[in-house]
Design a protein around this motif. Structure first.
Motif, PDB file in Angstrom:
ATOM      1  N   UNK A  21       0.848  -1.182   0.000  1.00 20.17           N
ATOM      2  CA  UNK A  21       0.000   0.000   0.000  1.00 20.17           C
ATOM      3  C   UNK A  21       0.892   1.243   0.000  1.00 20.17           C
ATOM      4  N   UNK A  22       0.292   2.404   0.034  1.00 18.53           N
ATOM      5  CA  UNK A  22       1.042   3.653  -0.139  1.00 18.53           C
ATOM      6  C   UNK A  22       2.153   3.835   0.903  1.00 18.53           C
ATOM      7  N   UNK A  23       1.845   3.679   2.176  1.00 20.78           N
ATOM      8  CA  UNK A  23       2.862   3.868   3.225  1.00 20.78           C
ATOM      9  C   UNK A  23       4.061   2.951   3.044  1.00 20.78           C
ATOM     10  N   UNK A  24       3.841   1.633   2.934  1.00 19.50           N
ATOM     11  CA  UNK A  24       4.976   0.747   2.690  1.00 19.50           C
ATOM     12  C   UNK A  24       5.678   1.011   1.355  1.00 19.50           C
ATOM     13  N   UNK A  25       4.953   1.464   0.351  1.00 19.80           N
ATOM     14  CA  UNK A  25       5.595   1.807  -0.926  1.00 19.80           C
ATOM     15  C   UNK A  25       6.543   2.987  -0.732  1.00 19.80           C
ATOM     16  N   UNK A  26       6.136   3.945   0.092  1.00 20.44           N
ATOM     17  CA  UNK A  26       7.026   5.067   0.406  1.00 20.44           C
ATOM     18  C   UNK A  26       8.252   4.578   1.182  1.00 20.44           C
ATOM     19  N   UNK A  27       8.034   3.602   2.082  1.00 17.73           N
ATOM     20  CA  UNK A  27       9.165   3.002   2.800  1.00 17.73           C
ATOM     21  C   UNK A  27      10.114   2.316   1.820  1.00 17.73           C
ATOM     22  N   UNK A  28       9.546   1.603   0.845  1.00 12.97           N
ATOM     23  CA  UNK A  28      10.356   0.932  -0.166  1.00 12.97           C
ATOM     24  C   UNK A  28      11.196   1.952  -0.939  1.00 12.97           C
ATOM     25  N   UNK A  29      10.561   3.039  -1.349  1.00 19.86           N
ATOM     26  CA  UNK A  29      11.304   4.076  -2.072  1.00 19.86           C
ATOM     27  C   UNK A  29      12.422   4.659  -1.212  1.00 19.86           C
ATOM     28  N   UNK A  30      12.128   4.891   0.063  1.00 15.16           N
ATOM     29  CA  UNK A  30      13.150   5.462   0.954  1.00 15.16           C
ATOM     30  C   UNK A  30      14.296   4.472   1.169  1.00 15.16           C
ATOM     31  N   UNK A  31      13.961   3.210   1.432  1.00  9.05           N
ATOM     32  CA  UNK A  31      14.986   2.189   1.632  1.00  9.05           C
ATOM     33  C   UNK A  31      15.889   2.056   0.415  1.00  9.05           C
TER      34      UNK A  31
END
Length: 153
Positions: A21-31
């Motif tokens: 979902x959006x939050x984990x996708x943002x985490x993926x991008x940050x990681x």
């Protein structure tokens, strides 16, 4: 029709649910972005579409696969430690391309929804009758040039 980021795919040991979902996708991008910037690959290298592009083209990095799968499993409800262990057991020589395909499906589901939920499934098109709007498809009320419904006058 509902668009869902939830999919089920085979990973290493069996079928598992994934949901990014959006939050984990943002985490993926940050990681991915932090590590890739440190490696000198530029600010956009960690963007979701850049990750997806690498997965689709076969130019992926192993951590693209690892982190996408891990976050997708967590997003579908798996405990973080269990998700980490499953991914680590599943990523081994001979399995990376298949795992990358699953990771690509996880991102696709976020972007477009579960492909099984989308209208216009190819199997449905093959099973249906010919589309009368398509050229070359006969219809009962056709009287245009080349029609076989009416005798020429």
């Amino acid at each position: 029709m509902s668009h869902s980021a939830h999919i089920t795919r085979f990973l290493g040991e069996g079928d598992f649910p994934f949901a990014l979902t959006i939050g984990p996708a943002e985490d993926l991008e940050a990681l991915r972005g932090d590590r890739l910037r440190q490696a000198g690959l530029g600010a956009g290298a960690g963007a979701l579409m850049a990750i997806q592009s690498r997965l689709a083209s076969g130019t992926f990095l192993i951590d693209d696969v690892r982190q996408t799968l891990r976050l997708g499993l967590i997003g579908a409800g798996m405990e973080a430690e269990a998700a980490y262990r499953l991914v680590e057991r599943s990523l081994k020589p001979g399995t990376l391309v298949k795992a990358a395909m699953v990771a690509g499906d996880v991102i696709d589901a976020l972007l477009s929804g579960d492909p099984d939920d989308r209208p216009g499934d190819d199997a449905e098109k093959r099973e249906g009758s010919p589309d009368p709007v398509q050229p070359g498809c006969p219809t009962d009320d056709s009287d245009g040039p080349g029609s076989m419904d009416k005798e020429p006058s």
